[in-house]
Design an enzyme around this catalytic site. Structure first.
Site, short mmCIF file in Angstrom:
data_model
loop_
_atom_site.label_atom_id
_atom_site.label_comp_id
_atom_site.label_asym_id
_atom_site.label_seq_id
_atom_site.Cartn_x
_atom_site.Cartn_y
_atom_site.Cartn_z
CG ASP A 84 -5.06 1.39 5.41
OD1 ASP A 84 -5.88 2.31 5.38
OD2 ASP A 84 -3.92 1.45 4.92
CG HIS A 105 -13.89 7.26 3.73
ND1 HIS A 105 -13.58 7.22 2.40
CD2 HIS A 105 -15.03 7.98 3.82
CE1 HIS A 105 -14.48 7.90 1.70
NE2 HIS A 105 -15.37 8.38 2.55
P1 ADQ Z 1 -5.82 7.42 3.97
O1 ADQ Z 1 -5.54 6.93 5.34
O2 ADQ Z 1 -5.35 8.78 3.66
O3 ADQ Z 1 -7.35 7.30 3.58
P2 ADQ Z 1 -5.08 5.80 1.52
O4 ADQ Z 1 -6.25 4.99 1.18
O5 ADQ Z 1 -3.80 5.07 1.31
O6 ADQ Z 1 -5.05 6.31 3.02
O7 ADQ Z 1 -5.10 7.07 0.61
C1 ADQ Z 1 -4.05 7.97 0.62
C2 ADQ Z 1 -4.08 8.83 -0.63
O8 ADQ Z 1 -3.15 9.90 -0.44
C3 ADQ Z 1 -3.63 8.06 -1.87
O9 ADQ Z 1 -4.33 8.55 -2.98
C4 ADQ Z 1 -2.15 8.41 -1.99
O10 ADQ Z 1 -1.60 8.41 -3.29
C5 ADQ Z 1 -2.12 9.80 -1.40
N1 ADQ Z 1 -0.84 9.98 -0.74
C6 ADQ Z 1 -0.30 9.20 0.20
N2 ADQ Z 1 0.92 9.64 0.52
C7 ADQ Z 1 1.13 10.71 -0.24
C8 ADQ Z 1 2.23 11.62 -0.40
N3 ADQ Z 1 3.35 11.42 0.25
N4 ADQ Z 1 2.09 12.66 -1.22
C9 ADQ Z 1 0.97 12.82 -1.93
N5 ADQ Z 1 -0.08 11.98 -1.87
C10 ADQ Z 1 0.00 10.95 -1.02
C11 ADQ Z 1 -8.55 6.93 4.29
C12 ADQ Z 1 -8.53 5.54 4.96
C13 ADQ Z 1 -8.13 4.49 3.93
C14 ADQ Z 1 -9.12 4.53 2.75
C15 ADQ Z 1 -9.25 5.95 2.21
C16 ADQ Z 1 -10.37 6.06 1.18
O11 ADQ Z 1 -7.61 5.54 6.03
O12 ADQ Z 1 -8.13 3.20 4.50
O13 ADQ Z 1 -8.63 3.70 1.73
O14 ADQ Z 1 -9.57 6.87 3.26
O15 ADQ Z 1 -11.59 5.59 1.68
#
Ligand code: ADQ
Length: 481
Positions: free
Chosen positions: A355, A153
């Site tokens: 990311d 991921h």
């Molecule tokens: P993350 O680093 O966690 O994921 P991201 O892809 O942005 O990053 O996903 C975060 C998720 O958590 C989103 O669904 C978002 O809505 C939720 N989220 C973020 N902040 C939040 C908050 N304050 N309260 C509630 N929910 C929140 C890892 C990798 C990413 C990759 C994903 C999926 O780092 O690059 O996209 O896995 O593979």
């Protein structure tokens, strides 16, 4: 295909009907095909105890416990203080420690032994993320010949950064034990192949297949997405009174875990530059939602203090009695409320320095009113930027450029917003998380299990490796959850 699906991930859902994109897609696939979901129990405990069943799902969920020491050394240590910074180009934050390495290998070895005892020969195994890089190697050492796929991921590290690992050649060797290595982007595939190109144990075969010693692995991008319909429904759900945000209010938004890879200090500084260069006449605010994560790791504590300092400085300098330029919400916010806040924003700022994908970028697009959409400002360093080229793409290190993008988004014509949003929606819908899981499982199920090239002509081996798709490869649910 007839075998069970066996999913391994760090977290395992404990509720009967889970929510959240990735979890829902895996839940659907398992519900349809039958199988097992194996993951770490949310609480620490006896690491030698047998798997614990978590009931309530139409397939089996099996949890293993980490000891307190495993949690420190394997989870916070090797996974999140070595592999996470290494993969996000922050070698300066890597903490090399022999106890971390030993715990990482031991947890994977222990899990492999448990799994080997319950796997059936035609099970299709799908392992997720950097917590389990060596798991296939440990399973192979126990004689497991099943098809095993892996999805990473987070980004593939730069080849030169790999040198900080205690034993750098392991990275390539661990991945080579999987039949299929799924990565987020084409850039990640290129980085992974570069690692193999530099490794004398590897030899290239057509179509991104790599022969590594006596195994063949495939490296391919599978850009992950979100559960589009569910997120849209959340964005349209009735808000609780007191949200304080009306439709299309005067703010840009950021939603992130509080992680140094997300470029939050840069974002706050760029917003300050926007106020400096473009004035405060628009009374635009930055709403930043960032609940704390991994606070036991030093680097995460430092970023909270940095952000509070910058927000205080900017608000002190530019704020008014009735207006705060930066609203920093440093606690968890319910998902549906996030969806509504995304819908109401003029623009969304994603300024990751590195990311894997960044799902918030896709959630923002899905949440918009198609007749009056907001504007996505997206870092070139997020995996999402590879396909979401109709966002305003920015270099997050360049505060002037981000400040200009904020101003441009705030004043963009409706026609331009409509055009960009329509193109971005096409990408978000095409990469919906259910299509993503279906395509990975379908690809893995078509590969020859445990292919060994030893003593077999290459042409024949490759022909067997790339079998055509069966007429009905998989039935996956199309039911909304
Ligand atoms: P993350 O680093 O966690 O994921 P991201 O892809 O942005 O990053 O996903 C975060 C998720 O958590 C989103 O669904 C978002 O809505 C939720 N989220 C973020 N902040 C939040 C908050 N304050 N309260 C509630 N929910 C929140 C890892 C990798 C990413 C990759 C994903 C999926 O780092 O690059 O996209 O896995 O593979």
């Amino acid at each position: 295909m007839t075998g069970r699906l066996v999913v391994v991930s760090n977290r395992i859902p404990t509720e009967a009907v889970p929510s959240g994109g990735l979890v829902v897609a895996l839940h659907d696939a398992l519900s349809e095909q039958g199988g097992l979901w194996i993951g770490a129990h949310p609480e620490t405990g006896d690491p030698d105890a047998p798997f614990e069943e978590i009931g309530g799902a139409p397939y089996r969920r099996l949890a293993f416990r980490l000891s307190e020491a495993d949690y420190e050394n394997y989870y916070l240590g090797f996974a999140n203080s070595v592999l996470w910074p290494l993969s996000h180009h922050r070698v300066d934050l890597v903490e090399i420690n022999a106890a971390y390495t030993a715990a990482y290998l031991a947890v994977n070895r222990r899990l492999a032994r448990r799994m080997a005892a319950i796997l059936q020969p035609d099970d299709l195994v799908w392992i997720h993320d950097y917590h389990f890089l060596p798991l296939a190697a440990e399973l192979r050492a126990l004689g497991v010949g099943n098809r095993i796929g892996f999805f990473l991921h987070i980004p593939v590290p730069n080849i030169t950064d790999l040198e900080v690992l205690p034993h750098p050649p392991d990275y390539a060797a661990w991945l080579a034990q999987y039949d299929l290595v799924g990565l987020q982007t084409r850039t990640d595939v290129a980085r992974c192949l570069e690692i193999y190109r530099a490794d004398p144990r590897a030899e290239f075969l057509p179509s991104c297949a790599v022969k590594f010693e006596d195994r063949v692995t495939r490296v391919q991008s599978f850009p992950i997405g979100i559960d589009v319909a569910a997120f849209r429904a959340d964005a349209l759900s009735a808000g609780s009174k007191g949200d304080g945000m009306e439709a299309r209010a005067n703010y840009v938004i950021g939603v992130d875990r509080l992680d140094y890879s997300k470029g939050l200090p840069n974002r706050f500084r760029a917003f300050e530059r926007y106020l400096q260069d473009h004035g405060t006449g628009d009374r635009l605010s930055l709403v930043q939602i960032a609940p704390p994560t991994r606070e036991a790791v030093d680097a995460y504590r430092r970023i909270t203090a940095d952000l509070e300092y910058i927000a205080g400085q900017v608000n002190g300098l530019y704020g008014a009695f009735d207006w705060s330029p930066i609203r920093f919400i440093h606690r968890p916010v319910p998902r549906d409320e996030i969806a509504r806040l995304l819908r109401g924003a003029k623009a969304c700022l994603v300024t990751s320095l590195a990311d894997g994908m960044n799902l918030v970028a896709k959630e923002f697009v899905a949440a918009q009113d198609p007749d009056d959409p907001g504007v996505l400002i997206l870092s070139r360093f997020a995996g999402a930027a590879e396909d979401m080229t109709d966002a305003l793409l920015v270099n997050p290190y360049d505060h002037d450029a981000v400040a200009q993008a904020i101003d441009r988004a705030a004043h963009m014509s409706r026609d331009e917003r409509l055009r960009r949003h329509a193109a971005l929606t096409e990408v978000v819908e095409r990469t919906d998380v259910r299509a993503w899981s279906r395509s990975f499982i379908d690809r893995l199920s078509r590969l020859e299990p445990g292919l060994l090239l030893r003593g077999r002509p290459l042409r024949e081996a490759l022909a067997r490796f790339d079998r055509p798709s069966p007429p009905r490869a998989l039935r996956l649910s199309t039911k909304p959850t």
